[in-house]
Write an enzyme that holds these catalytic residues in place. Structure first.
Site, short mmCIF file in Angstrom:
data_model
loop_
_atom_site.label_atom_id
_atom_site.label_comp_id
_atom_site.label_asym_id
_atom_site.label_seq_id
_atom_site.Cartn_x
_atom_site.Cartn_y
_atom_site.Cartn_z
N ASP A 15 -49.16 18.02 34.98
CA ASP A 15 -48.46 18.26 33.80
C ASP A 15 -47.97 19.65 33.87
O ASP A 15 -46.97 19.81 33.47
CB ASP A 15 -49.40 18.06 32.61
CG ASP A 15 -50.05 16.70 32.70
OD1 ASP A 15 -50.99 16.30 33.51
OD2 ASP A 15 -49.50 15.67 31.94
N ASN A 39 -56.41 13.69 30.44
CA ASN A 39 -57.08 14.25 31.53
C ASN A 39 -58.48 15.19 30.82
O ASN A 39 -59.39 15.37 31.81
CB ASN A 39 -56.35 15.48 32.42
CG ASN A 39 -55.38 14.88 33.15
OD1 ASN A 39 -55.69 13.89 33.77
ND2 ASN A 39 -53.98 15.27 33.05
N THR A 124 -46.16 12.42 30.22
CA THR A 124 -46.92 12.34 31.78
C THR A 124 -48.41 12.13 31.26
O THR A 124 -49.14 12.60 31.99
CB THR A 124 -46.52 13.67 32.04
OG1 THR A 124 -46.76 14.64 31.34
CG2 THR A 124 -45.09 13.73 32.60
N PHE A 165 -54.34 5.81 35.84
CA PHE A 165 -55.05 6.43 34.68
C PHE A 165 -54.31 6.59 33.39
O PHE A 165 -55.05 6.13 32.23
CB PHE A 165 -55.69 7.92 35.04
CG PHE A 165 -56.01 8.61 33.81
CD1 PHE A 165 -55.39 9.62 33.11
CD2 PHE A 165 -57.57 8.56 33.93
CE1 PHE A 165 -55.89 10.32 32.20
CE2 PHE A 165 -58.07 9.22 32.67
CZ PHE A 165 -57.35 10.16 32.00
N ASN A 166 -53.30 6.88 33.24
CA ASN A 166 -52.47 7.02 32.14
C ASN A 166 -52.51 5.78 31.38
O ASN A 166 -52.44 5.94 30.09
CB ASN A 166 -51.01 7.65 32.19
CG ASN A 166 -51.09 8.94 32.62
OD1 ASN A 166 -52.11 9.93 32.22
ND2 ASN A 166 -49.94 9.46 33.33
N HIS A 239 -48.28 13.93 40.56
CA HIS A 239 -47.52 12.83 39.81
C HIS A 239 -46.30 13.18 38.78
O HIS A 239 -45.37 12.61 38.88
CB HIS A 239 -48.70 12.25 39.14
CG HIS A 239 -49.78 11.80 39.98
ND1 HIS A 239 -49.87 10.48 40.59
CD2 HIS A 239 -51.16 12.47 40.08
CE1 HIS A 239 -51.08 10.54 41.41
NE2 HIS A 239 -51.74 11.34 41.06
N ASP A 240 -46.93 13.83 38.06
CA ASP A 240 -46.03 14.21 36.77
C ASP A 240 -44.40 14.54 36.89
O ASP A 240 -43.70 14.31 36.45
CB ASP A 240 -46.68 14.86 35.54
CG ASP A 240 -47.92 14.38 35.30
OD1 ASP A 240 -49.08 14.99 34.62
OD2 ASP A 240 -48.00 12.96 35.30
#
Ligand code: RIB
Ligand code: CA
Length: 310
Positions: A15, A39, A124, A165-166, A239-240
């Site tokens: 992020d 997170n 994100t 996860f998100n 990822h983000d």
């Protein structure tokens, strides 16, 4: 055309890189940063967001959002990957930046309602803030130009065999967002696992003599330790930032329109993004799902953003 965005995040190492990129690139106007539990706890991810904007001297307001999911109990925080602070690795000076007094959801609603429908939401982290805003003020839905999010997968999960996860952290919120009628562009694990912050990437970015490069290298050096320990990888998936890179240059990622719905009733598969990749149903194509990424172009975009800092 400059993209106006609100970045809703749970810093988190990746992020933090997304904030660094969105705050500086001329193709993006970052209207505000909103934080959500994911997170780490809300307090920690909010502190992390403030530390990043202070360290990089980013003049963007930060708003604190939801500290718990909409229905389920809060999930365990991701200390394995992001450490106790949620942003272990970099050393920050004493924090003097403060959050805005307005709640993140109020900021999202007010900003969208005052807009011409030209704002893109870029979540994100878990989708709690976005879904809550939609429930509190349904009139924002037609005002949202697009949602470009990091989350989900049509292949293997990263927190359970089936879920990313998100989405898993607040499946009900994801259900509200994916069924809202707003076109969702989904950057899932299927492509984020192709952009690994390998030692060669860190070496490449370290050649830039500025704070953004130092922050990137300090973040990724720690991030990779957790990824190696948890997944055995030499470099962690970034990822983000795939969301921001896509907004800067859509050609970096290939998307495919399909129906996606969220599993919220199954214990084993809660948080699964059921993506109709082969178009087997007649369900509406509510999502553009990322199916490939130009890895070289992605790192070029990341490096371009780093180079924009003094
Ligand atoms: O599964 C990866 C996602 O979960 C990323 O957004 C990471 O920051 C965590 O929030
Ligand atoms: Ca995140």
């Amino acid at each position: 055309m400059v993209q106006k965005i609100i970045l809703d995040c749970d810093p988190g190492h990746d992020d933090a890189v997304a904030i660094m990129m969105a705050a500086k690139h001329p193709e993006i106007e970052l209207l505000g940063i909103t934080t959500v539990r994911g997170n780490q706890t809300l307090e920690k991810v909010t502190r992390n967001a403030l530390n990043v904007v202070q360290y990089l001297d980013i003049d963007v307001p930060v708003y604190k959002g939801m500290s718990v999911p909409m229905v389920i109990e809060p999930r365990p925080v991701e200390e394995r990957v992001h450490g106790d602070s949620g942003l272990d690795g970099p050393q920050f000076d004493e924090l003097t930046r403060t959050i805005e007094s307005k709640h993140a959801i109020q900021f999202i609603i007010e900003t969208l309602m005052a807009s011409d429908g030209d704002i893109i939401l870029v979540p994100t982290g878990p989708l709690t803030n976005i879904a809550m805003a939609m429930r509190i003020e349904p009139r924002i839905v037609p005002k949202i130009k697009q949602i470009v999010l990091m989350g989900g997968c049509y292949q293997l999960g990263n927190v359970t065999p089936s879920a990313e996860f998100n989405i898993w952290a607040d499946g009900e919120a994801a259900h509200i967002v994916f069924s809202s009628g707003v076109k969702v562009t989904m950057m899932g694990l299927d492509i984020t696992r192709k952009v690994l912050a390998l030692p060669s990437v860190i070496e490449r970015m370290s050649k830039h003599d500025n704070r953004a490069a130092k922050l990137f290298c300090d973040l990724m050096t720690f991030f990779n330790k957790g990824q190696k320990k948890t997944f055995g990888w030499e470099g962690g998936p970034l990822h983000d930032p795939t969301t921001v890179a896509y907004l800067i240059d859509p050609s970096v990622i290939t998307v495919k329109s399909m129906h996606t719905d969220i599993e919220i009733n199954s214990e084993q598969s809660y948080g699964r993004t059921n993506c109709d990749y082969f178009l087997l149903t007649d369900e509406p194509k509510n999502s553009d799902v990322a199916i490939d990424v130009d890895v070289e172009k992605f790192w070029d975009i990341v490096e371009e953003c780093i180079s924009l800092y003094e």
